[in-house]
Design an enzyme around this catalytic site. Structure first.
Site, short mmCIF file in Angstrom:
data_model
loop_
_atom_site.label_atom_id
_atom_site.label_comp_id
_atom_site.label_asym_id
_atom_site.label_seq_id
_atom_site.Cartn_x
_atom_site.Cartn_y
_atom_site.Cartn_z
N GLU A 76 0.94 -1.08 -0.65
CA GLU A 76 0.38 0.09 -0.04
C GLU A 76 0.72 0.98 -0.31
OE1 GLU A 76 -2.91 -0.30 3.12
OE2 GLU A 76 -3.17 2.25 2.43
N ARG A 86 5.31 -13.28 9.69
CA ARG A 86 6.11 -11.42 9.40
C ARG A 86 7.15 -11.72 10.80
NH1 ARG A 86 3.66 -6.39 9.75
NH2 ARG A 86 1.50 -6.95 8.71
N LYS A 99 4.07 0.39 9.75
CA LYS A 99 4.67 1.83 9.12
C LYS A 99 4.22 2.96 9.88
CE LYS A 99 3.61 0.45 5.00
NZ LYS A 99 2.05 -0.06 3.84
P1 ATP Z 1 -0.05 -1.69 7.12
O1 ATP Z 1 -1.02 -2.25 5.99
O2 ATP Z 1 -0.24 -1.23 8.48
O3 ATP Z 1 0.29 -0.35 6.27
P2 ATP Z 1 1.61 -3.30 6.55
O4 ATP Z 1 3.19 -3.09 6.80
O5 ATP Z 1 1.08 -4.57 6.37
O6 ATP Z 1 1.49 -1.68 7.09
P3 ATP Z 1 1.88 -3.41 3.19
O7 ATP Z 1 2.07 -2.35 2.31
O8 ATP Z 1 -0.04 -3.41 3.30
O9 ATP Z 1 2.21 -2.51 4.61
O10 ATP Z 1 2.18 -4.52 2.99
C1 ATP Z 1 3.08 -5.27 1.10
C2 ATP Z 1 3.57 -6.57 2.12
O11 ATP Z 1 4.42 -6.67 2.68
C3 ATP Z 1 2.20 -6.85 2.26
O12 ATP Z 1 1.72 -8.69 1.64
C4 ATP Z 1 2.55 -7.21 4.07
O13 ATP Z 1 2.02 -8.83 4.50
C5 ATP Z 1 4.33 -7.61 3.62
N1 ATP Z 1 4.61 -7.42 4.80
C6 ATP Z 1 3.80 -6.17 5.58
N2 ATP Z 1 4.76 -6.20 6.71
C7 ATP Z 1 6.05 -7.26 6.47
C8 ATP Z 1 7.06 -8.29 7.41
N3 ATP Z 1 7.11 -7.70 8.60
N4 ATP Z 1 7.08 -9.02 7.31
C9 ATP Z 1 6.83 -9.70 6.55
N5 ATP Z 1 5.97 -9.36 5.11
C10 ATP Z 1 5.47 -8.52 5.67
MG MG Z 2 -1.04 -3.98 4.96
#
Ligand code: ATP
Ligand code: MG
Length: 563
Positions: free
Chosen positions: A40, A266, A276
């Site tokens: 995102e 994760r 984030k």
């Molecule tokens: P948010 O949804 O809170 O904005 P997010 O960290 O989930 O934050 P995204 O941009 O939705 O951010 O993440 C993109 C991809 O990265 C998603 O598929 C998510 O599952 C993966 N991802 C995010 N953080 C981690 C992590 N710490 N370890 C592994 N994969 C991650």
């Molecule tokens: Mg997310």
């Protein structure tokens, strides 16, 4: 990454995701493999995202499939174009290529809208006029079933009409939503008539004001996967409970493909925040200097710090993929960085806390060019010339007036080796009015040129040094972990756990001349000190260097202790 390297990796790697893919391909359940990395664009990528990137792009490479980069840009309020560009740069820097497969969920808004109408016509979605508070209230709890909204059974035509008028902008934000009609008594909260569309009169970074209703993540995500022909939709464990909804939507829509979702744990890293929201706060409230501050766990920060992408890939490979939640030591990442840089980084000499040394028996005005090995781990790296002269700098820490037993470096009357140069002996200590040592008067033994005594006598200490006259002056930034606590925020406010000493700036450091032309980001080892790289803040007359990691290997020690 070379292709031979990736073939080796493919044959070696095994984890539950790769096993599923292997079986699906072998059983012919899927023709080819298509994955996606779906950020995102509401922040910069961090080391946690690297796990998802390496997994999604990695399996695509290993199994001859492809991986899409898809921006999940369904929430116009928090998203920005700056983030889109930064994310693309970071994925490419990490070493992965989406080729022609760059997509945006916002490109599918029209299709998603049509599918929403399809659900309404099928009696599987309805417009709900309850307020957001009432929707929450009606939803029930984990232990109590929800209640049906009084609008749940309104007619298809009425819902269709209202949904179209939602799109046309007739209603204010929050006044109505479109919900799937599934089961308000389901044990899975995600199936209690989840919201599919909400009204948001907001400017979208890509679609402008074309829309004032936006699909939710749950609605947009799986359907975007289906539009792109994704076969394995790999995401993190918090979406496990969303999988029944993911499947329900795929089953109830005329989608062109039937992707399946798989979840893995994760990455959590000690002494680091990866949320984030927290990272945005650190930047916005100026606890760090920006998204690419070398103390940040962002890919932009790691890059600026001098961490090579191959070290991150290696780290992610060692962490592995599983469903078990775990906390990985920050020291392990540093270990991977050291392992790689030890093989690749050129050795140089730099003095961070200078102490002046005058070699009394060395001729005034004479400068010698001495040979110094570039990398003892890599004979092909060759050697370079380092100037030696009468006035030098050594590290302040390398001298003690009154040394304890185990101190083998310079002290009054003691002889040590200056690396690649000569043996020198300290003859006199010069102090200022305050009693602080400001200069050492030494002599050298011309017979020890290159660093060995022909008479076979030994010295216990070898010091790095630079010649004062020819040494460029530099600023050096030493970084320590950003948080003191292993789990920042676990005991209270995360900001209280910030390490006040995460950045130490040394304003007046001296470098050997070869470092004046070091390219920004290129890793070098400052002998005996650590790995460093030039920072873009440096100007021609005054380079700035970042310490990537110190030489000390804490992870190796932790391993050795059997922890
Ligand atoms: P948010 O949804 O809170 O904005 P997010 O960290 O989930 O934050 P995204 O941009 O939705 O951010 O993440 C993109 C991809 O990265 C998603 O598929 C998510 O599952 C993966 N991802 C995010 N953080 C981690 C992590 N710490 N370890 C592994 N994969 C991650
Ligand atoms: Mg997310």
């Amino acid at each position: 990454m070379t292709s031979s390297e990736s073939v080796v990796e493919a044959s070696e790697r095994s984890d539950f995701i790769r096993n599923i893919i292997r079986e699906d391909l072998a059983a012919g359940r899927t023709q080819g493999l298509v994955t996606r990395f779906p950020p995102e664009p509401n922040g910069y990528l961090h080391i946690g995202h690297a796990k998802s990137i390496c997994l999604n792009f990695g399996v695509a490479q290993e199994f001859g499939g492809r991986c899409h980069l898809r921006f999940d840009d369904t929430n116009p309020v928090k998203e920005e174009l700056e983030y889109i560009e930064a994310i693309k740069a970071d994925v490419a820097w990490l070493g992965f290529d989406w080729g022609a497969h760059l997509y945006f969920a916002s490109d599918y808004f029209e299709q998603l809208y049509d599918w929403a109408e399809h659900l309404i016509r099928a009696g599987k979605a309805y417009v709900d006029d309850l307020s957001p508070e009432d929707i929450r209230e009606y939803r029930g709890t984990l232990t109590e079933p929800g209640r049906n909204s009084p609008f749940r059974d309104r007619g298809v035509e009425e819902s269709l009409d209202l949904f179209r008028r939602m799109r046309a902008g007739e209603f204010p934000d929050g006044s109505r939503v479109l919900r799937a009609k599934i089961d308000m008594a389901s044990g899975n909260m995600n199936l209690r008539d989840p919201v599919l569309y909400r009204i948001l009169h907001a400017q979208h970074p890509r679609t402008g004001d074309a829309w004032c209703i936006y699909p939710t993540y749950d609605f947009a995500h799986g359907e975007s996967d289906a539009i792109e022909g994704v076969t394995h939709s790999i995401c993190t464990l918090e979406f496990e409970d969303h999988r029944p909804l993911y499947d329900w939507l795929i089953e109830n829509l005329p989608v062109p493909a039937r992707p399946r979702q798989y979840e893995f744990a994760r990455l959590n890293l000690s002494h680091t925040v990866l949320s984030k929201r927290r990272l945005i706060q650190l930047v916005a409230e100026r606890y760090v200097r920006g998204w690419d501050d070398p103390r940040m766990p962002t890919l932009a920060g790691l890059r600026r710090r001098g961490v090579p992408p191959a070290a991150i890939r290696d780290f992610i490979g060692r962490v592995g993929v599983s469903k078990a939640a775990n906390l990985v030591e920050l020291a392990m990442l540093e270990y991977c960085v050291r392992e790689l840089l030890n093989k690749t980084a050129a050795r140089r000499m730099a003095v961070l806390r200078p102490l002046k040394v005058v070699i009394e028996n060395y001729p005034e005005g004479q400068v010698e060019e001495l040979d110094a090995v570039n990398n003892p781990e890599d004979p092909a790296a060759g050697s370079r010339k380092v100037p030696f002269a009468r006035v030098l700098y050594i590290e302040r820490d390398d001298f003690m007036e009154d040394p304890p037993k185990k101190f083998f470096r310079l002290a009054p009357g003691r002889e040590v080796r200056l690396r690649y140069a000569y043996f020198v002996t300290c003859r006199e200590v010069v102090k200022d009015a305050a009693g602080e040592v400001v200069e050492l008067r030494c002599t050298y033994d011309p017979a020890t040129r290159g660093g060995d005594a022909p008479d076979g006598r030994k010295v216990k200490g070898t010091l790095h040094w630079v010649a004062a006259e020819t040494a460029p002056e530099a600023e050096v930034r030493l970084y320590n972990r950003l948080f003191n606590e292993e789990l920042p925020g676990a005991k209270g406010d995360v900001l209280d756990d910030l390490n006040p000493d995460s950045l130490e700036v040394l304003e007046r450091c001296y470098l050997e001349p070869a470092l004046a032309s070091a390219a920004v980001g290129e890793a070098v080892q400052f002998e005996r000190l650590g790995y460093f790289c030039a920072d873009p803040d440096g100007a021609a007359g005054k380079p700035v260097f970042n310490r990537t990691v110190a030489l000390r290997d804490t992870w190796g020690k932790i391993q050795a202790k059997g922890r």
